[in-house]
Enzyme design. Structure first.
Site, short mmCIF file in Angstrom:
data_model
loop_
_atom_site.label_atom_id
_atom_site.label_comp_id
_atom_site.label_asym_id
_atom_site.label_seq_id
_atom_site.Cartn_x
_atom_site.Cartn_y
_atom_site.Cartn_z
N HIS A 93 0.81 -1.21 0.00
CA HIS A 93 0.00 0.00 0.00
C HIS A 93 0.85 1.27 0.00
CE1 HIS A 93 -3.91 -2.06 1.57
NE2 HIS A 93 -3.45 -2.59 0.45
N CYS A 114 -6.36 1.66 5.07
CA CYS A 114 -6.97 0.44 5.59
C CYS A 114 -6.53 0.26 7.05
CB CYS A 114 -6.55 -0.76 4.75
SG CYS A 114 -4.80 -1.23 4.94
N CYS A 153 -2.71 -0.35 7.46
CA CYS A 153 -1.93 0.88 7.29
C CYS A 153 -2.16 1.84 8.46
CB CYS A 153 -2.28 1.55 5.96
SG CYS A 153 -1.59 0.67 4.54
N GLU A 205 0.73 4.02 1.71
CA GLU A 205 1.16 4.51 3.02
C GLU A 205 2.40 3.75 3.49
OE1 GLU A 205 -3.44 4.41 2.99
OE2 GLU A 205 -1.79 3.24 2.17
#
Length: 136
Positions: free
Chosen positions: A63, A89, A92, A65
């Site tokens: 992801h 999410c 993260c 992040e």
């Protein structure tokens, strides 16, 4: 550039008005990109529900992040601001908290009349963290 076939997300970590890390969602270096058929979840199409368990519907992307925090270095993130194009999410969100990032700005999210974020869980005030709309 995000190479996920399902979502295009970008993130930037800023410390003292300087970009210290940036990332997008995509597979690890040297792997076949999602947009090139390298991700099982991406090949499943629309039958994968939004927010579906990554163990049931495997995804190879890292992801945005996480990529931004990895590039910045965990120790450098303490007290930083994370700018992200979509709501993080839960995994993260956990990493953001662990990294000590104190402020998160999520593009396109607004507070409702109760002062809560329209994006659901993982947004709003998180202890010492302050999550806010890009326009604040």
């Amino acid at each position: 550039m995000a190479t996920c076939s399902r979502r295009k997300v970008g993130a930037v970590v800023v410390q003292d008005r300087k970009v210290i890390g940036n990332g997008f969602n995509g597979v690890a270096a040297g792997k076949v990109h999602c947009i090139d058929g390298g991700c099982p979840r991406g090949q499943m199409g629309p039958e994968v529900p939004l927010g579906a368990d990554y163990n049931l519907y495997p995804c190879r992307a890292i992801h945005a992040e996480r990529n931004a925090i990895l590039q910045a270095g965990l120790a450098q993130c303490a007290g930083a601001t994370l700018y992200v194009t979509a709501q993080p999410c839960q995994q993260c969100t956990n990493l953001i908290e662990h990294a000590g990032i104190r402020r998160i700005v999520i593009m396109g999210h607004e507070k409702n009349e109760d002062g809560e974020w329209d994006g659901g869980s993982g947004t709003g005030d998180q202890g010492d963290e302050h999550w806010e709309d890009e326009d604040e």
